[in-house]
Design a protein around this motif. Sequence first.
Motif, PDB file in Angstrom:
ATOM      1  N   ASN A  91     -26.530  38.285-140.712  1.00 19.19           N
ATOM      2  CA  ASN A  91     -27.961  38.612-140.786  1.00 19.19           C
ATOM      3  C   ASN A  91     -28.697  38.405-139.462  1.00 19.19           C
ATOM      4  O   ASN A  91     -29.904  38.611-139.376  1.00 19.19           O
ATOM      5  N   GLY A  92     -27.971  37.969-138.421  1.00 19.72           N
ATOM      6  CA  GLY A  92     -28.559  37.848-137.094  1.00 19.72           C
ATOM      7  C   GLY A  92     -29.434  36.631-136.871  1.00 19.72           C
ATOM      8  O   GLY A  92     -30.125  36.547-135.859  1.00 19.72           O
ATOM      9  N   SER A  93     -29.389  35.654-137.776  1.00 18.62           N
ATOM     10  CA  SER A  93     -30.262  34.479-137.632  1.00 18.62           C
ATOM     11  C   SER A  93     -29.622  33.318-136.884  1.00 18.62           C
ATOM     12  O   SER A  93     -30.282  32.315-136.609  1.00 18.62           O
ATOM     13  N   GLY A  94     -28.324  33.425-136.558  1.00 19.56           N
ATOM     14  CA  GLY A  94     -27.670  32.311-135.876  1.00 19.56           C
ATOM     15  C   GLY A  94     -26.324  32.706-135.320  1.00 19.56           C
ATOM     16  O   GLY A  94     -25.943  33.881-135.314  1.00 19.56           O
ATOM     17  N   SER A  95     -25.582  31.704-134.876  1.00 20.06           N
ATOM     18  CA  SER A  95     -24.266  31.930-134.282  1.00 20.06           C
ATOM     19  C   SER A  95     -23.310  30.833-134.739  1.00 20.06           C
ATOM     20  O   SER A  95     -23.726  29.816-135.293  1.00 20.06           O
ATOM     21  N   VAL A  96     -22.018  31.074-134.490  1.00 24.23           N
ATOM     22  CA  VAL A  96     -20.970  30.110-134.836  1.00 24.23           C
ATOM     23  C   VAL A  96     -20.154  29.823-133.589  1.00 24.23           C
ATOM     24  O   VAL A  96     -19.640  30.744-132.953  1.00 24.23           O
ATOM     25  N   GLU A  97     -20.063  28.554-133.234  1.00 22.48           N
ATOM     26  CA  GLU A  97     -19.181  28.117-132.159  1.00 22.48           C
ATOM     27  C   GLU A  97     -17.858  27.750-132.810  1.00 22.48           C
ATOM     28  O   GLU A  97     -17.840  27.027-133.809  1.00 22.48           O
TER      29      GLU A  97
END
Length: 106
Positions: A91-97
């Motif tokens: 949904n474009g609200s965050g990222s995953v490292e």
Amino acid sequence: MPQFLFVYHGGHTPTDPAEIEATMAAWGAWFQNMGDALDIPGNPVGQSYTVSDSGVVDNGGANPASGFTVIKADSIDVATEMAKGCPMVVNGSGSVEVAEIHPIEM
């Protein structure tokens, strides 16, 4: 099989009941889709503090963590493919490292 840490950055906590239900359903579907690869579902986290030799800062750093998960995968390439399905990424609200966990024998 190697373990990988997913550290979530961004996102938001829904407050509207319909949004809560939709968010939980999206995360549940993603976790279910990972099957046995899901090792530790993890949780969202609260405000983070950065501890260094110069002291403690309560701003969480440049990109504060918002949650975590531990998965099992054959390689970091497989793990990063799994991370692409994260609801926050979709949904474009965050990222995953994504980082491999290196076990230490004691």
